[in-house]
Design an enzyme around this catalytic site. Structure first.
Site, PDB file in Angstrom:
ATOM      1  N   HIS A 184      15.958 102.799  54.961  1.00 56.28           N
ATOM      2  CA  HIS A 184      16.061 101.348  54.687  1.00 56.28           C
ATOM      3  C   HIS A 184      15.828 101.049  53.201  1.00 56.28           C
ATOM      4  CE1 HIS A 184      15.861 100.361  59.066  1.00 56.28           C
ATOM      5  NE2 HIS A 184      15.083 101.437  59.091  1.00 56.28           N
ATOM      6  N   SER A 314      28.489 100.106  27.522  1.00 52.32           N
ATOM      7  CA  SER A 314      28.575  98.670  27.285  1.00 52.32           C
ATOM      8  C   SER A 314      29.193  98.392  25.931  1.00 52.32           C
ATOM      9  CB  SER A 314      27.178  98.040  27.347  1.00 52.32           C
ATOM     10  OG  SER A 314      27.218  96.676  26.974  1.00 52.32           O
ATOM     11  N   LYS A 320      23.451 102.017  26.182  1.00 45.92           N
ATOM     12  CA  LYS A 320      23.565 101.950  27.638  1.00 45.92           C
ATOM     13  C   LYS A 320      24.593 102.978  28.121  1.00 45.92           C
ATOM     14  CE  LYS A 320      23.690  98.416  31.255  1.00 45.92           C
ATOM     15  NZ  LYS A 320      24.558  99.071  32.232  1.00 45.92           N
ATOM     16  N   GLU A 327      31.018 105.615  40.140  1.00 52.34           N
ATOM     17  CA  GLU A 327      31.684 104.320  40.279  1.00 52.34           C
ATOM     18  C   GLU A 327      33.170 104.495  40.558  1.00 52.34           C
ATOM     19  OE1 GLU A 327      28.694 101.748  37.370  1.00 52.34           O
ATOM     20  OE2 GLU A 327      30.664 102.367  36.627  1.00 52.34           O
TER      21      GLU A 327
END
Length: 462
Positions: A184, A314, A320, A327
């Protein structure tokens, strides 16, 4: 030659202009004019499969004494040129065309007829010679099966096996690295990274087995059924011989279907294969999302691993770095799941004797296979192989994990263990310190009972 020049071609519906340099003829041109819909063309692998069928058909018809040897050889050579990737610009028909794929079948027939006519110095007919013993209604379903079978065997299964091997190797190297398990998305009992990755490896292995289980139906071909499944205008031996020729050409066990009526009227085998591709997509999405979560941070997330830094993440935030390969894998999975929905709808569109959504089945099925094959290699080589484990973060989380108290249930009972866990969580203290205070169990004994490495092995500790 002037690119705006045209020649006049004629078919059963009359005359029309065709670009002078085109190898195709009237029926292809009609399709170009009728279906300016998406700009999407039939995949090269599918065109090659149709050409392979034409090559094998010419040889079979020659051996049956139905086609002149020199003409058959000219057709075979022209078809081989297409298989080899030549003349790729001569197949302009949109995916969203006549549902039988007749336009694509005739496109290939016409290009082969033109090339064969030039090489043998005689008029080769697209319908009477190249399409001899065939119909679009059996060629296109067969080409779906042939192209999909080749793509699965040559590209997808090897790619998945490569991914499975990469995961298994990484799992073995991390078999002793203990971390906090999660259910969970919440802290749970410890496991090793090796155990976690072993689940991924089996998911991928099961995907390969699912593909192999679906392939026997894909190996069954419609060829010989011609227009409605009765085999009208095909030699009685054509079906068996062309299946044998395709098997020889590909090394795959193609055979005539047990019922040509089934081959033409439905696409259940393609729907089944697509379902297996969807399952593989679901597996890859789970693996990719696990990688994203484990890599999250590096400071405010889980920070359990560091994926390879592949590109700036980014355009505005310097430094970053994002989990770009996982992805991409998630987007591939989403596309494959969507493709399966399209194939499912198309698969039930077999009104009476013919399915009439064949081109979109072919396009989506082959796209799914290609996408999964490509992204499997990227996951293996640019995400799994070289991620680094942040063991300091793993140990820190383990030390504070209140769920370790589960191991004390057999000793002190569930309710007392729950009380200890709540205190440890509230005070942000190691569970062993709180348990020492609240149970009276010697610390040395607690160190054995609460050892995360031992807990990862399961069973009752002590």
């Amino acid at each position: 030659m002037n690119e705006n020049a045209f020649r006049i071609e004629k078919d059963s519906m009359g005359e029309l202009q065709v670009p002078a340099a085109a190898l195709y003829a009237a029926q292809t041109q009609r399709a170009v004019e009728n279906f300016p819909i998406s700009g999407l063309k039939m995949p090269p692998a599918f065109i090659a499969a149709v050409a392979l069928i034409k090559r094998c058909a010419a040889r079979v018809n020659k051996n049956l004494g139905l086609l002149d040897a020199s003409m058959a050889e000219a057709i075979e050579q022209a078809a081989q040129d297409i298989i080899d990737g030549r003349h790729a610009d001569q197949f302009p028909v949109d995916v969203f065309q006549t549902g039988s794929g007749t336009s694509t079948n005739m496109n290939v027939n016409e290009v082969i007829a033109t090339l064969a006519s030039r090489s043998c110095g005689r008029s080769v007919s697209a319908n009477d010679h190249v399409n001899m013993g065939q119909s679009s209604n059996d060629v296109i379903p067969a080409a779906i099966h042939v192209s999909a079978a080749l793509a699965v065997n040559v590209r997808l299964i090897p790619a998945l096996e490569h991914l499975q091997a990469a995961i298994a190797y990484k799992a073995q190297s991390l078999k002793d690295v203990v971390k906090t398990g999660r259910t969970h998305l919440m802290d749970a009992m410890p496991i090793t990274l090796g155990q976690e990755l072993s689940a991924w490896a089996l998911q991928v292995q099961n995907g390969v087995e699912r593909l192999r289980a679906a392939l026997p139906r894909i190996y069954k071909l419609a060829l010989g059924g011609t227009a409605v499944g009765t085999g009208i205008n095909a030699h009685p031996e054509f079906a068996a011989r062309i299946a044998e020729a395709l098997a020889d050409a590909t090394g795959l066990p193609f055979a005539p279907n047990d019922s040509f009526f089934e081959s033409l009227s439905c696409q259940d085998a393609a729907v089944e294969l697509s379902g297996q591709l969807k399952t593989i997509a679901v597996s890859l999405m789970k693996i990719a999302n696990d990688l994203r979560w484990m890599n999250s941070g590096p400071l405010a997330g889980l920070g359990e691993i560091e994926l390879p830094a592949l590109q700036p993440g980014s355009s505005i935030m310097p430094g970053k770095v994002n989990p770009v390969i996982p992805e991409a894998a998630c987007m591939v999975a989403a596309q494959v799941i969507g493709n399966d929905a399209t194939i499912t709808v198309a698969g039930q569109s077999g009104s009476f004797q013919l399915n009439v959504m064949l081109p979109v089945i072919a396009y989506n099925l082959l796209q799914s296979i290609d996408l999964l094959a490509n992204v499997s290699h990227q996951l293996a080589d640019k995400a799994i192989a070289d991620f680094v484990v942040r063991e300091d973060n793993l140990k820190k989380a383990l030390a504070l994990n209140p769920i370790l108290v589960t191991a004390l249930n057999p000793v002190i009972g569930y309710l007392k263990a729950a009380e200890i866990a709540k205190v440890a969580y509230r005070q942000q203290r190691p569970i062993i310190d709180v348990a020492t205070e609240m149970t009276g169990i010697p610390r040395a004994e607690l160190e054995v009972l609460l050892d995360p490495a031992k807990l990862a092995k399961g069973g009752i500790q002590g």
